[in-house]
Design an enzyme around this catalytic site. Structure first.
Site, PDB file in Angstrom:
ATOM      1  N   LEU A   1      -4.988   0.537 -12.516  1.00  0.00           N
ATOM      2  CA  LEU A   1      -4.780   1.946 -12.216  1.00  0.00           C
ATOM      3  C   LEU A   1      -3.618   2.051 -11.244  1.00  0.00           C
ATOM      4  O   LEU A   1      -3.396   1.152 -10.422  1.00  0.00           O
ATOM      5  CB  LEU A   1      -6.026   2.568 -11.576  1.00  0.00           C
ATOM      6  CG  LEU A   1      -7.287   2.708 -12.435  1.00  0.00           C
ATOM      7  CD1 LEU A   1      -8.405   3.316 -11.601  1.00  0.00           C
ATOM      8  CD2 LEU A   1      -7.030   3.524 -13.674  1.00  0.00           C
ATOM      9  N   ASP A   2      -2.877   3.146 -11.313  1.00  0.00           N
ATOM     10  CA  ASP A   2      -1.830   3.384 -10.328  1.00  0.00           C
ATOM     11  C   ASP A   2      -2.429   3.385  -8.928  1.00  0.00           C
ATOM     12  O   ASP A   2      -3.603   3.723  -8.737  1.00  0.00           O
ATOM     13  CB  ASP A   2      -1.157   4.739 -10.580  1.00  0.00           C
ATOM     14  CG  ASP A   2      -0.442   4.791 -11.914  1.00  0.00           C
ATOM     15  OD1 ASP A   2       0.004   3.734 -12.385  1.00  0.00           O
ATOM     16  OD2 ASP A   2      -0.341   5.893 -12.488  1.00  0.00           O
ATOM     17  N   LYS A   3      -1.624   3.041  -7.966  1.00  0.00           N
ATOM     18  CA  LYS A   3      -2.077   2.984  -6.574  1.00  0.00           C
ATOM     19  C   LYS A   3      -2.715   4.304  -6.154  1.00  0.00           C
ATOM     20  O   LYS A   3      -3.736   4.322  -5.455  1.00  0.00           O
ATOM     21  CB  LYS A   3      -0.888   2.657  -5.659  1.00  0.00           C
ATOM     22  CG  LYS A   3      -1.232   2.619  -4.182  1.00  0.00           C
ATOM     23  CD  LYS A   3       0.008   2.308  -3.344  1.00  0.00           C
ATOM     24  CE  LYS A   3      -0.316   2.324  -1.852  1.00  0.00           C
ATOM     25  NZ  LYS A   3       0.892   2.025  -1.029  1.00  0.00           N
TER      26      LYS A   3
ATOM     27  N   ARG B   1      -0.136  11.478 -16.229  1.00  0.00           N
ATOM     28  CA  ARG B   1       0.739  12.157 -15.272  1.00  0.00           C
ATOM     29  C   ARG B   1       1.952  12.767 -15.972  1.00  0.00           C
ATOM     30  O   ARG B   1       2.340  13.911 -15.694  1.00  0.00           O
ATOM     31  CB  ARG B   1       1.176  11.160 -14.190  1.00  0.00           C
ATOM     32  CG  ARG B   1       0.006  10.587 -13.414  1.00  0.00           C
ATOM     33  CD  ARG B   1       0.385   9.361 -12.593  1.00  0.00           C
ATOM     34  NE  ARG B   1       1.264   9.705 -11.481  1.00  0.00           N
ATOM     35  CZ  ARG B   1       1.737   8.795 -10.612  1.00  0.00           C
ATOM     36  NH1 ARG B   1       1.403   7.516 -10.751  1.00  0.00           N
ATOM     37  NH2 ARG B   1       2.513   9.170  -9.633  1.00  0.00           N
TER      38      ARG B   1
END
Length: 293
Positions: free
Chosen positions: A129-131, A229
């Site tokens: 997952l993205d930060k 996103r």
């Protein structure tokens, strides 16, 4: 390392060769080593590659340390590993926002380091997952299951639902976006909708909305970098708090959460469905929407 498992009741009768190559999608290298070293047993007896196995048969596999690539990850803090599910081969962890799934250097502590500390053994990243994104992350606990579960992920057979709070609201309650995604030529950190990009499909359902914001659930048919996103932003509804695609938002965190992960366990055949709670997303109708937005 030795692994033993009982084949599930609903598995079809098949040859050992078919079980390893097609049912389990085991890589050729591992199959070759098991065969050459005579490290595969059925019900306690050395297996023939063409013999038939079926429900309730006991399969035992033996691997030597040199059969796998060695992995060294600096242990982190086991108390930071919020465990949602665990069995002999897999572990699912609830990642907090602001933490990387894995570090870019041996010195950088990330979720993988904390899971390693919890297990007191290596943890292998299946997906990331993205930060800025919180929620469910799947790890493999050994290198026997890693390529098997990895292939399932690549085939989009691991299903994930995300919850996001976005700017504005969609005119439709349900819609599906078919928009290819490629890297932004002007900013290497960003991705954009591009006809020359890779295929990307996102299903969007509006769960609730106010005058300014909406809570949406997104499910993916593909797993492109920054897919949700980029898709939401391309529709004029960027995620609140997104530092890349909605940089003028004043929210302190990106309001995107991987709320559920589901798949069929490749070894047991069990249906696994795990929900990841979040304290940030709280609402009277949905446990994943912050009141007051």
């Amino acid at each position: 390392m030795k692994f033993s498992l009982i084949l599930p009741k609903k598995i079809k009768k098949q040859s050992v060769s078919h079980l390893l190559e097609y049912t389990w999608s085991m890589p050729r290298k591992q199959r070759h080593l098991l065969r050459m070293k005579k490290h595969l047993f059925i019900n306690g007896l050395l297996a023939s590659w063409e013999e038939t196995v079926g429900p309730n048969d006991k399969v035992t596999l033996v691997f030597d340390q040199e059969d796998f690539d060695f992995l060294t990850v600096e242990p982190g803090d086991p108390n930071l590993a919020d465990i949602l599910y665990e069995d002999e081969h897999l572990i699912i962890v609830n990642k907090p926002e602001g933490m990387k799934t894995h570090g870019n250097s041996p010195q950088e502590l990330a979720l993988q380091n904390h899971v390693t500390a919890y297990l007191n053994a290596p943890a292998f990243v299946v997906h990331r997952l993205d930060k800025e994104t919180s929620g469910a992350v799947l790890f493999a606990k050994n290198q026997f299951i890693l390529p098997i579960i990895g292939k399932i992920f690549e085939e989009n057979k691991i299903h994930r639902s995300y919850y996001a709070v976005v700017q504005g609201y969609f005119s439709e309650k349900n819609l599906t976006l078919h928009k290819n995604i490629g890297r932004d030529r002007h900013n290497r950190k960003k991705y954009v909708v591009s006809k020359r990009g890779k295929k990307a499909i996102t299903h969007i359902e509006t769960l609730d909305k106010s005058k300014k914001y909406s809570l949406v659930r997104c499910t993916l048919d593909t797993g492109r970098t920054h897919q949700i996103r980029v898709h939401l932003s391309s529709e004029g509804h960027p995620i609140i708090g997104d530092p890349l695609y909605h940089p003028y938002s004043t929210k302190s965190r990106m309001m995107l959460h991987a709320g559920k992960i589901s798949f069929v366990h490749p070894l047991s055949g069990e249906d696994i469905e795990i929900a990841a709670p979040s304290d940030t997303f709280i609402y009277k109708k949905s446990p994943l929407f912050k009141s007051g937005l």
